[in-house]
Motif scaffolding. Sequence first.
Motif: not given
Length: 475
Positions: A405-408, A429-432
């Motif tokens: 989240s901090q580098v989002t 769940l989050d993905y890049l």
Amino acid sequence: MDLDNVDVVGRHTPDPLRYAFQRKRGAHAGGSGMMSRAISDTDAIQSTLNTVHNTTDIYVNSNPSRNTRCLYIHIPFCRVRCTYCNFFQYASSRNLIEQYVEALIKEIRFKATSAWVKSGRFHAVYFGGGTPTDLSPEQIARVVTAVRDSFPLTPDCEITLEGRVNRFSDEKFSSALDAGINRFSFGVQSFDTQVRRSAKRLDDRKPVLERLQQLSSYNAAPIVIDLLYGLPYQDLSVWQRDLEDYLSCGAQGVDLYQLIEMQGLPMARMVEQGKLPMPADTPTKASMFEMGVKFMAKHHQKRLSVNHWASDNRERSLYNSLAKTSAEVMPLGAGAGGNLGGWQMMQVRDMETYIKMVDQNLYPVTFLMPTPSNQPIASIIKSGFDAGVLHAKRLNAATSTNIFSQVTPLFKAWQQNGLAILERNEQGLDYLSLTLAGQFWSVTLAQILIETVSGIHPQPKNTDFSKTNNPDVAA
């Protein structure tokens, strides 16, 4: 995070594949080493490595080091130096190779007796170089057998022999198979005769293609080839034929690597002297990458990473995926590099010095440096970007914080610039995920993220070894 810096977020351009960045940062991403604590004194190196090799409960950043392990065995001989190669050490010589094989087997047996080796199994073994296939059939068998007899390998251990098809006879092939080699990697680079000759590759297109077809037809072990794009004389039409020749040669896998220009290499000098045309520029190499990705998809090749494809389920590319990311790698041989027990190391390149040290049961290491303190984070990032997708859960676990989240904001900038896509699945769940452009620039993006995360979440300056087994005590 400097989100106004194009070197961090990339250019906002309608064509990010070709113009997001000026050039690729390097061949691999990685954490910054702890140069201030590097050791070059011979006695200190020997004392430190003796502690590391004979300890089974070393801890690095509070995580056990007994994770995935690999062996890298370096064979530093080539009959010809390719114009783009930065690894050439010794011209192939029968007498020198035999002396080297004897010393290498001594080193294998010496290191295999250590407590560290006995405390865990090895998942992959890679014979690289140089040109390991320049060894004789008998020498290949002796070295491979020494490794299999000495080291605890997993039942499904991938054992790769790298080399050229030139002079790789049926006798050598059979000897390697009988000894336990279960994967072969051949550096083709290009099938095109003009491209090959300009790069000082041995053999023209036809014999290379025919030999690969023969080896693949035996169906004895995966045959994998490397193709390099961006070489002099290798335009888009030549690259298209290279891709088609991969299919026709019958190989079970292929790596597509872009040429990274490095100053001081024969190719650079030949270009300066007008003996070779300029290699492809970055936009052209981006087009070649795009062609390769689309070609593999069109022909239903299974994608294993952003640069590697397989034609069947036998090809795993295990060593490449592990060694570039999270595995500890024990180095063997002159000029080999590796990392284990919280230390990065490079073995001596000089053959006379290497043989002398091995004969004295010394670790033939010339340089020792603590593993970068951000290594756990860097491993997660490199692994994710190599696969084309970064998992928030895994990145957060490496820092014990919600660093994703901090580098989002950086991820959103990359998304806006066409390099990545932020996703959330049904479970929250989050993905890049990297776009095609992001895949081409994956090493650059990984390096940027490693530096960014390390700045936000700095790791301890000192490697956290157990007090009773601290290599620094020896140093």
